[in-house]
Design a protein around this motif. Structure first.
Motif, PDB file in Angstrom:
ATOM      1  N   GLY A 214      44.718  47.508  40.177  1.00 45.60           N
ATOM      2  CA  GLY A 214      45.547  46.314  40.030  1.00 45.60           C
ATOM      3  C   GLY A 214      46.754  46.542  39.135  1.00 45.60           C
ATOM      4  O   GLY A 214      46.797  47.452  38.300  1.00 45.60           O
ATOM      5  N   HIS A 494      42.603  38.434  35.725  1.00 41.87           N
ATOM      6  CA  HIS A 494      43.077  39.470  36.646  1.00 41.87           C
ATOM      7  C   HIS A 494      41.928  40.384  37.054  1.00 41.87           C
ATOM      8  O   HIS A 494      41.125  40.805  36.211  1.00 41.87           O
ATOM      9  CB  HIS A 494      44.195  40.289  35.997  1.00 41.87           C
ATOM     10  N   ASN A 496      40.724  43.543  40.295  1.00 45.64           N
ATOM     11  CA  ASN A 496      41.186  44.374  41.406  1.00 45.64           C
ATOM     12  C   ASN A 496      40.707  43.772  42.723  1.00 45.64           C
ATOM     13  O   ASN A 496      39.984  42.774  42.748  1.00 45.64           O
ATOM     14  CB  ASN A 496      40.716  45.826  41.244  1.00 45.64           C
ATOM     15  N   LYS A 497      41.093  44.404  43.820  1.00 48.42           N
ATOM     16  CA  LYS A 497      40.857  43.815  45.131  1.00 48.42           C
ATOM     17  C   LYS A 497      39.381  43.707  45.467  1.00 48.42           C
ATOM     18  O   LYS A 497      38.920  42.705  46.025  1.00 48.42           O
ATOM     19  CB  LYS A 497      41.577  44.653  46.196  1.00 48.42           C
ATOM     20  N   GLU A 522      46.337  37.727  45.088  1.00 50.12           N
ATOM     21  CA  GLU A 522      45.976  39.099  45.423  1.00 50.12           C
ATOM     22  C   GLU A 522      45.310  39.821  44.262  1.00 50.12           C
ATOM     23  O   GLU A 522      44.405  40.621  44.450  1.00 50.12           O
ATOM     24  CB  GLU A 522      47.225  39.881  45.858  1.00 50.12           C
ATOM     25  N   ASP A 523      45.763  39.563  43.023  1.00 48.52           N
ATOM     26  CA  ASP A 523      45.199  40.288  41.887  1.00 48.52           C
ATOM     27  C   ASP A 523      44.797  39.383  40.732  1.00 48.52           C
ATOM     28  O   ASP A 523      44.562  39.850  39.626  1.00 48.52           O
ATOM     29  CB  ASP A 523      46.214  41.319  41.366  1.00 48.52           C
TER      30      ASP A 523
END
Length: 623
Positions: A214, A494, A496-497, A522-523
């Motif tokens: 990320g 936050h 990661n995917k 997305e993040d």
């Protein structure tokens, strides 16, 4: 007498070897990706269906194989990496034992398509359970495409031991990340069930780390660089304030090969000494380059453990280099012996002498004088006036006059009855004396003792609270009536995917417990509401532990994702050992525990309380 020792058939030997090489779908992914890297590929694609149970396909643009090699590569101990025993101590490639493809072909349906650049046609081979089904000539692009279908189709017992798709795919992503991090000069793409999970173009080390974990990872990294005769160290350490409870983002690479080493991990932990909170683990991405003849890779079937010739020197160099980087970038507190320039004497004062201060004393000052003294005539300009204290002239009255009249004021109030706050009796005539007695006691901020008719009950406050919260969360998720408290300022977290996909998967269950997600990008995610009595500071830790539990599958078997979420949240939010509880909190915990459906055990099948009878106590005091 006939002999009892005989050679095993090849297909049996291959299945035995597969037991070491292929433990789960992630093992196949690791072997195929490493083969593609060894083939000199610059573009590798990994396609997975049903967490690898249905399909694992790796497509690369490497140098490929000719007809003879494409058939020979499935034989046991057939390899292009070594020729002599001495080559084992000068390895520069990944796979070298020649067991992987033979083991994979023994327990799956394998289809391979390969072609060399100078050849016009390629080779298409199909194998099912070590049996060659077909071998044909085909028109193919340069490189190799390796498909593994129906893993463990002929060993159903091994297939039954596989975990859920979430857990198995997490292991696949781990292997994918390890290979991708070790080779940033190769582009990698990962597809799962038709959706693109990762698309990593060629990059440097830092860009590859950010691409996987990320965009916010970039600000967490501290460069680590050291070059010695023994080892060359490159990579990054994560700042202490971003340390996590889990040991997720910790990577060691030796000669571009991922390894696990508790010894080297201890060296990094020693560098972080005094900078981490209790129970937190630092993240790091350390790349080590050592001479190939100073390490032994062939000590573990998965080749993730390495034996070093001089571990002690490596430990000291790694520890000092990480500690130096943390101090160099002002992450670690350091002693600065440089003086502050603002405290230096200006150069213009260099030739001047120091001026001593003068003290002026008024010798005519008398603090007991009734009147203010006047300025003496003929005094110098430096003389001063006396202090203006005691300006009042009517000082004949003594201090006793301040208290005159108090006796008469007291006499005036003798006939007045004042209302008193004293409690003269109980509100009820039949008041119970036991109401004023403590019913519960806390011992060592860990156990709650409560008397019962037959003796006493001793409750573990942490496990008891886990049981209470577990049943509460389970009920809220099932009934879908979890209470929520809104946040004045939403939290932005936050991830990661991969972690975001897990949060999306369990979003409905989390919202039923009281979470409110106003936005998922997305993040990052935006949390605008929390379950009641959930501290705002615990949200990131709670979600982090929940993601980690779901990825690794909580021990002691969880029968559903709902159960896993309830267990993880109960463990994160429960009262910790060492927390001081008030008497009211103790009573509430005791009453809530015994109102549960299963008060005897915690959600993790550990006892929540024990009972001690009066007879047991009498026996202890018996002579």
């Amino acid at each position: 007498m006939s002999s009892i020792i005989q050679l095993l058939p090849d297909h049996v030997a291959n299945q035995i070897a597969a037991g070491e090489v292929v433990q789960r779908p992630a093992s196949v992914v690791k072997e195929l990706l490493e083969n593609s890297v060894d083939a000199g590929s610059t573009d590798i694609k990994l396609i997975v269906k049903d967490a690898g149970k249905t399909l694992i396909q790796v497509i690369d643009n490497g140098k490929g194989m000719n007809v003879t090699d494409s058939r020979l590569c499935f034989e046991r101990h057939a390899t292009s990496k070594i020729r002599h025993a001495e080559d084992l101590f000068a390895l520069a490639t990944k796979g070298f034992r020649g067991e992987a493809l033979a083991s994979i072909a023994a327990i799956a349906h394998v289809e391979m398509k390969t072609k060399q650049e100078q050849e016009e046609l390629g080779t298409h081979i199909v194998i099912e359970g070590s049996k060659f089904v077909s071998q044909d000539v085909a028109v193919l692009p340069k490189g190799t495409s390796f498909s593994v279908k129906n893993l463990f189709f002929n060993i159903p017992a091994r297939r039954n031991f596989l975990k859920s798709d979430t857990v198995e795919f997490r292991h696949i992503v781990d292997e994918f990340e390890r290979v991708a991090l070790a080779h940033p000069n190769i582009s990698f793409v990962l597809y799962h069930n038709g959706s693109e999970m990762f698309n990593l173009p060629m990059a440097n080390q830092r860009q590859r780390i950010v691409g996987i974990f990320g965009g916010r990872t970039n600000e967490k990294l501290v460069p680590v660089n050291e070059s010695t005769e023994i080892v060359q160290i490159q990579g990054f350490a994560v700042k202490p304030e971003f340390a996590k409870k889990s040991r997720g983002e910790q990577f060691f690479f030796v000669n571009n090969r991922f390894i696990k080493s508790g010894y080297l991990h201890h060296a990094v932990m020693a560098a972080y000494e005094g900078l981490l909170k209790d129970g937190c683990q630092p993240g790091y991405f350390i790349y080590l380059e050592v001479p190939p003849n100073t390490i032994d890779i062939n000590i573990h079937p998965t080749k993730t453990e390495i034996k070093f010739d001089d571990e002690h020197a490596l430990y000291a160099i790694l520890r000092s280099s990480v500690k130096h980087s943390l101090g160099q970038f002002n992450v670690a507190p350091v002693l600065d012996f440089e003086r502050d320039a603002n405290l230096d004497t200006p150069y213009t004062y260099e030739g001047k002498e120091a001026i001593l201060p003068t003290v002026n004393v008024d010798r005519n000052f008398n603090p007991f004088a009734d009147e203010k003294p006047v300025k003496t005539s003929g005094a110098s300009s430096s003389s001063t006036y006396a202090s203006p204290a005691f300006r009042k002239t009517d000082r004949s009255a003594s201090w006793e006059s301040l208290y005159t009249g108090l006796t008469t004021a007291t006499d005036e109030t003798e006939g007045i009855d004042f209302e008193k706050d004293e409690v003269t009796g109980s509100l009820f005539n039949d008041g119970d004396v036991e109401q004023t007695i403590h019913r519960t006691y806390q011992i060592h901020k860990k156990y709650i003792v409560s008397p019962i008719k037959s003796g006493m009950v001793i409750i573990d406050q942490k496990r008891a609270h886990q049981r209470i919260l577990y049943e509460q969360f389970l009920k809220n998720i099932t009934v879908q009536q979890g209470a929520s408290q809104q946040l004045l300022f939403p939290l932005v977290l936050h991830y990661n995917k991969t972690e975001l996909d897990l949060i999306k998967e369990m979003q409905a269950a989390l919202e039923n417990t009281g979470f409110v997600f106003s936005e998922i990008k997305e993040d990052q995610i935006v949390v605008s509401g929390l379950p009641v009595n959930t501290p705002e500071s615990e949200v990131s830790i709670l979600l982090e532990e929940l993601i980690n539990d779901l990825q690794q599958e909580v021990p002691d078997s969880s029968f559903s994702q709902t159960d896993s979420i309830a267990k993880s949240m109960a463990r994160s939010l429960a009262v910790k050992t060492g927390t001081l509880l008030s008497e009211k909190e103790q009573d509430n915990m005791v009453n809530s525990l015994f109102a549960c459906k299963e008060p005897d055990v915690s959600p993790f099948n550990k006892p929540t309380f024990i009972t001690v009878s009066v007879e047991d106590l009498d026996k202890r005091f018996a002579i």
